[in-house]
Enzyme design. Sequence first.
Site, mmCIF file in Angstrom:
data_model
loop_
_atom_site.group_PDB
_atom_site.id
_atom_site.type_symbol
_atom_site.label_atom_id
_atom_site.label_comp_id
_atom_site.label_asym_id
_atom_site.label_seq_id
_atom_site.Cartn_x
_atom_site.Cartn_y
_atom_site.Cartn_z
ATOM 1 C CG ASP A 1 -2.356 -0.327 0.894
ATOM 2 O OD1 ASP A 1 -2.734 -0.182 -0.285
ATOM 3 O OD2 ASP A 1 -3.097 -0.733 1.794
ATOM 4 C CB ILE B 1 -17.682 5.842 4.613
ATOM 5 C CG1 ILE B 1 -17.758 5.010 5.899
ATOM 6 C CG2 ILE B 1 -18.415 7.164 4.799
ATOM 7 C CD1 ILE B 1 -17.052 5.637 7.094
#
Length: 423
Positions: free
Chosen positions: A165, A346
């Site tokens: 990442d 979200i």
Amino acid sequence: MASPDSRNAELELEPEPEPDYHVLALNSGSSSLKFGLYRVGPLQAEVMLSGEADAIGDEKGTFCARDSRQNKLISETVWFASQREAFVRIAKLLAESDLPVPSAVGHRIVHGGARLRQHCVIDDWVVRQLAAAVSFAPLHIPSALSVIQFAQEHFPGIPQVACFDTTFHAELAEVARVLPVPRELQAEGIQRYGFHGLSCESIVHQLVHQLAHNLPKRLVIAHLGNGASVTAVRDGKSIDTSMGLTPTGGVMMGTRSGDLDPGVLIYLMREKKFDVAALEEMVDHRSGLLGVSGIGSDMRRLREAASVNADARLAVQMFCYAVRKQVAAMIAALDGVDLIVFTGGIGENDWESRAEICLGLSWIGVTLDQARNRSANKPISDALQNTLQNTIHDPASRCAVLVLASEEDEQIARHTWTILHPE
């Protein structure tokens, strides 16, 4: 008319079709394990089977799987005591589905520490470096190491690739990368690493293909989920990001504090006698939305409770406020903005959070089309053919706003193929 010899020469020059190459992408979290089997080539990655084991260690854990058309194949409540049991269930599903054995396995690794900054083939040296980097991401690296071990045992002899990442942010300029600590600590690798890089890469990849390689020069990506970060991207490259040394920094998250006055930690150590374990437990597991609300870390639950619970309402407001400030900071780093993309659990599914965040960005000319924003709660899976459906800004907005699904697993599959097929 061509001679037989010339026809034979032409036949010899024709490239043979490449055999199908299948990559199993494994995306391990602290209590989850996502997976996807992809048919991969130089130009595309096609999903054949995907799914997730969630809430590992919880009696109410779930396991789901979908086919290549995203039709649900399995959805069950199941208790997985560990990542190993979840992996065994995934391997069993692959065997029962009569799908090809993976040619390679790609792993999402949150943090590789100072020495592992580029995606690479996993060998003994890489495993040792990951073990040495556990302190950088204690929530994530141990589970990733266990999944690597399980995959090596189950698929012996098959190459395994680590996809980090942090790689997307590896070329940050010093002004963004260096933390204001003594030089001797900087030399030990204490710096801004940044995270959610695979998610950011997947967004850039989708935009390049959607916009016919005309990628907006100034892009802000808001990856909002249980973990949340905001990244500034110029010409397809990260120039700044909200998370720092660890995935605990940046905006407040589900259970993580985000950026916190270091004086708070000193106070807790001095006055409350907190040790390292207690501090880590607080900032990683008992803060953020959970800490403020006292109810939970799930935004859906907090929104349901917000009308009658002031603490839940405050937690939601603080989250949107924190994200809005970070988006504004990244706009400043970019000297303006052409496109804002919302992604993550979200970001993709909570239209109210998107509206609240963007409402405070009207000063830069951001205006949402409320009808589009509400209908974009479920991003279209085939975004390439449905760019307009993912657009949620008003035509009068000076900045485009999109909702795009994060495709980390597909990005893992692409990187794995690329690492194992060097030009």
